[in-house]
Design an enzyme around this catalytic site. Structure first.
Site, mmCIF file in Angstrom:
data_model
loop_
_atom_site.group_PDB
_atom_site.id
_atom_site.type_symbol
_atom_site.label_atom_id
_atom_site.label_comp_id
_atom_site.label_asym_id
_atom_site.label_seq_id
_atom_site.Cartn_x
_atom_site.Cartn_y
_atom_site.Cartn_z
ATOM 1 N N TYR A 23 -61.182 60.607 -60.429
ATOM 2 C CA TYR A 23 -62.439 59.849 -60.426
ATOM 3 C C TYR A 23 -62.238 58.600 -61.280
ATOM 4 C CZ TYR A 23 -67.501 59.166 -60.362
ATOM 5 O OH TYR A 23 -68.762 58.667 -60.156
ATOM 6 N N ASN A 73 -77.715 61.289 -56.401
ATOM 7 C CA ASN A 73 -77.841 61.064 -54.959
ATOM 8 C C ASN A 73 -79.042 60.207 -54.542
ATOM 9 O OD1 ASN A 73 -75.469 62.388 -54.484
ATOM 10 N ND2 ASN A 73 -76.427 64.380 -54.180
ATOM 11 N N ASN A 131 -76.422 65.551 -43.645
ATOM 12 C CA ASN A 131 -76.987 66.718 -44.320
ATOM 13 C C ASN A 131 -76.544 66.806 -45.773
ATOM 14 O OD1 ASN A 131 -74.355 67.210 -43.360
ATOM 15 N ND2 ASN A 131 -74.609 69.412 -43.642
ATOM 16 N N SER A 132 -75.745 65.851 -46.237
ATOM 17 C CA SER A 132 -75.315 65.856 -47.640
ATOM 18 C C SER A 132 -76.504 65.531 -48.544
ATOM 19 C CB SER A 132 -74.224 64.790 -47.843
ATOM 20 O OG SER A 132 -74.773 63.503 -47.633
ATOM 21 N N ASP A 135 -70.890 69.535 -36.020
ATOM 22 C CA ASP A 135 -71.460 70.647 -35.251
ATOM 23 C C ASP A 135 -71.334 71.951 -36.046
ATOM 24 O OD1 ASP A 135 -72.706 71.874 -33.187
ATOM 25 O OD2 ASP A 135 -70.987 71.873 -31.820
ATOM 26 N N ARG A 136 -72.222 72.896 -35.771
ATOM 27 C CA ARG A 136 -72.215 74.201 -36.459
ATOM 28 C C ARG A 136 -73.027 75.173 -35.630
ATOM 29 N NH1 ARG A 136 -73.533 72.217 -41.560
ATOM 30 N NH2 ARG A 136 -72.838 70.288 -40.629
#
Ligand code: NAP
Length: 278
Positions: free
Chosen positions: A94, A167, A193-194, A217-218
């Site tokens: 980082y 975020n 979706n994060s 996809d899921r």
């Protein structure tokens, strides 16, 4: 909730989400007034002494609480998330690296227990979040300098308070800093979706912006689609759907095509991350 070492290990080698928390429930009661003669408390902390695989280098340790100096604040941590940047920091890749050994965690919310004599900005009982990265939030309590903390309202939902600084702020800056978006404009993002992606959806909806949200996809895609739409997403597409020829028409109707940079750091989880305004 404990068992955070295992939690960290499970997350380090798999897909990362920001919905997991380290939350400390030590039966802590009312905030104590500042007292120079207070007995040192036992602090539990997730510490790493060198960089590497978080599952291997992070250890749960007992630390002694530092004395509260005049400009210091004694904070009991209430909840702290695990973000990709926390993992990257432990791995050593980082941009900002703390001196080792270090306590993990860059984000979280705590409650002020006691303050030093010259502290004026916060008082016992207040909720505080880190003013910048590298504070070390994965510990049950700590003594920080007043300037390392920002006071926030204590009536926020705990999980929102603990994830306020990374975020949502990133999502807001992405939407505000690169283009002058107007209500009705449309933005497209991947990794929707994060934690960042969900914040983009919600802030965009509040600003009257439309969103096209790409996800992987899921099996439970419909459940995820419903959830993102409940947050304000207009369209949710899989990466495979996005590649289909029919999508040409879908995008043809959007007139402006502008590009923004998501500002991901090198080495982080999402290598193809980005937000574009259409
Ligand atoms: N200021 C900054 O620069 C800043 C601030 C915050 C976050 N970030 C970066 O933004 C990204 C998201 O952070 P976050 O905390 O919101 O993440 P998160 O909640 O942990 O979610 C990770 C996301 O990445 C997706 N993903 C993982 N591997 C992928 C791949 N190979 N291809 C496509 N998608 C993939 C996951 O999708 P699945 O659900 O399908 O696994 C999920 O949507 C991270 O890279 C983080 O480092 C940057």
């Amino acid at each position: 909730m404990w068992g955070c070492g295992a939690l960290l290990g499970a997350r380090a080698g798999s897909r990362l989400r920001c919905e997991l928390f380290l939350a400390w429930d030590r039966g802590w009661s009312a905030a104590a007034p500042y007292s120079a003669s207070a007995e040192p408390s036992r602090v539990r902390a997730l510490v790493y002494g060198h960089h590497g695989d978080p599952a291997k280098v992070v250890e749960l340790k007992n630390l002694e609480l530092a004395a509260v100096g005049r400009s210091d604040v004694h904070v009991k941590m209430l909840a702290a998330p695990i973000n990709p940047s926390d993992i990257n920091m432990i791995q050593g890749n980082y941009g900002l690296l703390p001196k080792l050994p270090a306590v993990g965690g860059n984000e979280g919310v705590g409650q002020v227990v006691a303050v030093g004599g010259s502290v004026t900005g916060v008082k016992p009982g207040d909720w505080v979040i880190p003013a910048s990265a590298g504070l070390g939030t994965w510990q049950t309590e700590a003594v920080f300098s007043e300037e390392a903390l920002i006071s926030i309202p204590s009536d926020l939902p705990l999980q929102s308070a603990a994830t306020l600084s990374v975020n949502p702020c990133t999502a807001y800056r992405m939407l505000m800093d690169f283009e002058q978006l107007q209500p009705g404009d449309c933005v497209i993002q991947n990794a929707s979706n994060s934690g960042v992606g969900q914040a983009v959806i919600q802030i965009a909806a509040a600003l009257g912006l439309r969103t096209v949200n790409v996800v992987r996809d899921r099996p439970d895609l419909q459940k995820l689609t419903d959830r993102l739409k409940s947050l304000g997403a207009e369209h949710v597409l899989t990466e495979e759907e996005l590649r289909k020829h029919e999508m040409k028409n879908f995008f043809k109707v959007r007139k402006r095509r502008l590009k923004t940079d998501q500002g991901f750091h090198q080495g982080q989880t999402v290598t193809n991350g980005g937000v574009r305004a259409l």
